[in-house]
Enzyme design. Sequence first.
Site, PDB file in Angstrom:
ATOM      1  N   ASN A 154      66.723 -28.531  14.649  1.00 26.10           N
ATOM      2  CA  ASN A 154      65.833 -29.711  14.968  1.00 26.10           C
ATOM      3  C   ASN A 154      64.363 -29.573  14.429  1.00 26.10           C
ATOM      4  OD1 ASN A 154      64.812 -27.258  16.222  1.00 26.10           O
ATOM      5  ND2 ASN A 154      65.029 -27.844  18.109  1.00 26.10           N
ATOM      6  N   ASP A 165      96.376 -29.859 -33.489  1.00 25.72           N
ATOM      7  CA  ASP A 165      97.703 -30.585 -33.584  1.00 25.72           C
ATOM      8  C   ASP A 165      97.677 -32.054 -34.074  1.00 25.72           C
ATOM      9  OD1 ASP A 165      98.863 -28.257 -32.915  1.00 25.72           O
ATOM     10  OD2 ASP A 165     100.060 -29.153 -31.091  1.00 25.72           O
ATOM     11  N   GLU A 224      97.785 -27.838 -37.371  1.00 24.68           N
ATOM     12  CA  GLU A 224      99.085 -27.942 -37.015  1.00 24.68           C
ATOM     13  C   GLU A 224      99.543 -29.363 -37.694  1.00 24.68           C
ATOM     14  OE1 GLU A 224     102.907 -27.590 -34.219  1.00 24.68           O
ATOM     15  OE2 GLU A 224     101.537 -26.090 -33.833  1.00 24.68           O
ATOM     16  N   HIS A 244      94.063 -21.711 -28.138  1.00 24.89           N
ATOM     17  CA  HIS A 244      95.217 -22.347 -28.273  1.00 24.89           C
ATOM     18  C   HIS A 244      95.397 -23.764 -27.792  1.00 24.89           C
ATOM     19  CE1 HIS A 244      99.728 -23.040 -27.275  1.00 24.89           C
ATOM     20  NE2 HIS A 244      99.789 -22.857 -28.631  1.00 24.89           N
ATOM     21  N   ASN A 245      95.908 -24.653 -28.347  1.00 21.54           N
ATOM     22  CA  ASN A 245      96.036 -25.907 -27.913  1.00 21.54           C
ATOM     23  C   ASN A 245      94.634 -26.268 -27.303  1.00 21.54           C
ATOM     24  OD1 ASN A 245      98.601 -26.107 -28.287  1.00 21.54           O
ATOM     25  ND2 ASN A 245      99.224 -26.036 -26.077  1.00 21.54           N
ATOM     26  N   ARG A 304      97.584 -14.299 -36.718  1.00 21.27           N
ATOM     27  CA  ARG A 304      97.481 -15.326 -35.423  1.00 21.27           C
ATOM     28  C   ARG A 304      98.421 -15.138 -34.442  1.00 21.27           C
ATOM     29  NH1 ARG A 304      99.008 -20.531 -34.446  1.00 21.27           N
ATOM     30  NH2 ARG A 304      97.880 -21.558 -32.638  1.00 21.27           N
ATOM     31  N   ASP A 339      68.291 -24.609  11.325  1.00 26.15           N
ATOM     32  CA  ASP A 339      67.390 -24.943  12.331  1.00 26.15           C
ATOM     33  C   ASP A 339      67.588 -26.420  12.536  1.00 26.15           C
ATOM     34  OD1 ASP A 339      64.993 -25.427  13.659  1.00 26.15           O
ATOM     35  OD2 ASP A 339      63.506 -25.146  11.991  1.00 26.15           O
ATOM     36  N   ASN A 355      85.972  -9.151   8.348  1.00 26.74           N
ATOM     37  CA  ASN A 355      84.961 -10.106   8.501  1.00 26.74           C
ATOM     38  C   ASN A 355      83.452  -9.780   8.398  1.00 26.74           C
ATOM     39  OD1 ASN A 355      86.781 -11.738  10.016  1.00 26.74           O
ATOM     40  ND2 ASN A 355      86.250 -10.805  12.003  1.00 26.74           N
ATOM     41  N   ASP A 381      90.039 -11.799  -0.923  1.00 29.67           N
ATOM     42  CA  ASP A 381      89.992 -11.792   0.439  1.00 29.67           C
ATOM     43  C   ASP A 381      91.270 -11.608   0.821  1.00 29.67           C
ATOM     44  OD1 ASP A 381      89.726 -12.598   3.124  1.00 29.67           O
ATOM     45  OD2 ASP A 381      89.824 -14.780   2.755  1.00 29.67           O
ATOM     46  N   HIS A 418      99.224 -32.892 -27.931  1.00 29.38           N
ATOM     47  CA  HIS A 418     100.521 -32.133 -27.922  1.00 29.38           C
ATOM     48  C   HIS A 418     101.704 -32.667 -28.239  1.00 29.38           C
ATOM     49  CE1 HIS A 418     101.781 -27.930 -27.473  1.00 29.38           C
ATOM     50  NE2 HIS A 418     102.635 -28.169 -26.562  1.00 29.38           N
ATOM     51  N   ASP A 436      62.735 -11.018  18.789  1.00 31.29           N
ATOM     52  CA  ASP A 436      62.110 -11.981  19.599  1.00 31.29           C
ATOM     53  C   ASP A 436      60.969 -11.048  20.750  1.00 31.29           C
ATOM     54  OD1 ASP A 436      60.981 -13.936  21.533  1.00 31.29           O
ATOM     55  OD2 ASP A 436      62.678 -14.170  22.743  1.00 31.29           O
ATOM     56  N   GLU A 477      92.144 -25.068 -32.485  1.00 27.54           N
ATOM     57  CA  GLU A 477      93.451 -25.845 -32.896  1.00 27.54           C
ATOM     58  C   GLU A 477      93.599 -26.923 -32.952  1.00 27.54           C
ATOM     59  OE1 GLU A 477      98.402 -25.216 -32.384  1.00 27.54           O
ATOM     60  OE2 GLU A 477      97.016 -24.540 -30.723  1.00 27.54           O
TER      61      GLU A 477
END
Length: 752
Positions: free
Chosen positions: A152, A339, A386, A307-308, A542, A150, A671, A700, A352, A186, A337
Amino acid sequence: METNGKAGRHGLEGDVDLQFLLKGGDLLKVRSRSWHKNRFLKLMEDCRTMGYPSQKFWKRDKTFLIDDIESVRKGRQSDGLQKYTNASEEEKCFSIIFRGHKKNLDFMATSQEEAHRWVTSLEKLINNMHNLNKQQKSEHWIINCMRKSDKNNDNKMTLKEVKHFLRQINIQVDDAYAADIFKKCDTSNSGTLEDLEIKQFYDLLTQREEVDEIYNNYAKTEGEMSTSDLLNFLLNEQREQATTASALKLIEKYEPDETAKQKKRMTKDGFLMYLNHEDGSIYNPAHSALYQDMSQPLSHYFISSSHNTYLLEDQLKGPSSTEAYIKALMKSCRCVELDCWDGPNGEPIIYHGYTLTSRILFKDVIRVIKEFAFKTSEYPVILSLENHCTVEQQKVMAHHLISILGDALVTKPLGNTMPTDFPSPEELKGKFLIKGKRLNKLDAMFSNNNTVEEETVSEEDEAADCKENGEKAKPKKTKIKLAKQLSDIVIYCKSVHFGGFEHAKDSQAFYEMSSLKESKAFNLAETSGTAFIHHNMDKLTRIYPAGSRTDSSNYNPVPMWNVGCQIVALNFQTPSKEMHLNQGRFMPNGFCGYILKPQFQRSLSSQFNPNRLTNGPWLQQKTLHVMVISAQQLPKLNKNKNKSIVDPLVRVEVHGVPADNGSKETHHIENNGFNPSWNESFQFPIHVPELALLRFVLEDHDAASQNDFIGQYCLPLASIQNGYRHVPLLTKRGDVIASAGLFVHVMLVEQQ
């Protein structure tokens, strides 16, 4: 007036916290040590958007949606606030955390009370938004779009505005059709739509013919569903063990029309409301709560594992962050984990190794883990170390673990005697287990001879595995000296080298566990499936991704679960099909991060082999029938391309033992992302339903290039509800797409 209308739909009209947010206030926004700037934050009148003015006159005000907020954290609970504010300001700080990749907003209020007010008010608003039912959510969505169209602001819509509106809600119509809808609505022939005409226009757009048809088949009582009509539907279509009492409960719960409710009837609106809620969901709501036996040994469960964990992006140059641990723990990850490397000033760091990833302090990570470990699940968290540190810094690690985690850290076996099996998740509630190297056997703790000194042990070096193009074939073993203090707190998860199933059977204690690289694990699963399953009955295994996956991509976890591996570690930071499967696997049982393995993966007499199926309790031959009926309100993929209406298709996948794997897809609809309809049926033969996962993917269609991802949903086959069901849709990162959904008919039946 506008505000009250919006607040009324929130159910917060006149609420003091809502008024506080609408009024707004000054906050200090924190971006770096030197960047602390005043910002006036307030809730906009739509009660859905927060905003603050940009300081640059040529830029628009900054805004964000309440729907996009994942959580509000009180205190210095973000990376930024930890780094750029002082501990003395803890009580004045709070952070707004967003879903996906959007950066956190860090603020400091003028006082502790003010910060508390912001946090509680925002949380109340967020909870209210979450609790809005599907019907209200879609009304929000539509009315919001109408308001945008809308141009306006005269509360009237011209034909041009109607066409803009249709594009906004992801539906493309040719000019003649747009004019036709317009003319139909309308009724006053004014050339604009207003009031009731806009409502009629909305009704035309939200009509669900497929739902009308189902409803009309069963609504035999003056055009409405009586209690017995609804009971017939529940018994015949939904295959539920329903009773008159449970049907009546649904009418009480979902019927919005009080007159119908008094007559014990369900109108079409109530029926749609039921279909769009948990009782009408494909996911069995009984599985949302903790429903499995949690008193079995730890080795009898699949354990959600990362992991990491310290990485937010890829493992060559991405940032390491305590935020990554928070995100994983809040998703109920139960094995993280660390490291660990020598850092400056005698303080160990986490990053890492051999790469350009940034570094974080070990003690900061442990603090964050302590804070967030048990917010979404109270079941134990395993810290997988680790260790690349020198003895001196290992002692510092042990000190931090003991002093920060306190009584929550398991430092000796439960009970007073040498254990012969794992304790259960129930017995380990709220506890941390350390996985790492140990200098001696656990029974040494129960003899007078626990006086070992530091000695050299071999530490598998997963980080070295990815050096330069991943040409190394197997993890490098590095020799390190192990500090007794660190060794002594490794109780139930002692890391040992894997020497084969026979060796493990003869020589390995239950608490000694191996980590296997994906290629080795997949090979063992393929060649020795039954032996692998038996190994995993009383020992933990693991699995971790190959180091050559420098983009932090993931391997398929399903074959590892098929052979009973518990700690199948994935890169949580990487949105991927594999993470969708992980999210689906761990969604049931209260989303607690532990799923009890099927009986045939726990029973010593089991001869189950996922790759060569024989008769046994695992073999329950069924057929899965899936009819993809329709979808609602699919998101447009490129918000900048106003004309980008999607051409959606649906792919249905089954992931389980090799004999059950399958994938089928519908044609694409041109569409229409607003209410596409397919009505396509598929069948999948199922042999081992207890290990199978069902995944829906919407894409899509693109004839010229790869299809674009729209949304997905994954759940265990054991957790589906039969019949006409609503399927929620999640983003690639696993967040719910508000208002969007898929409508299907599913039936899992015994093979004739």
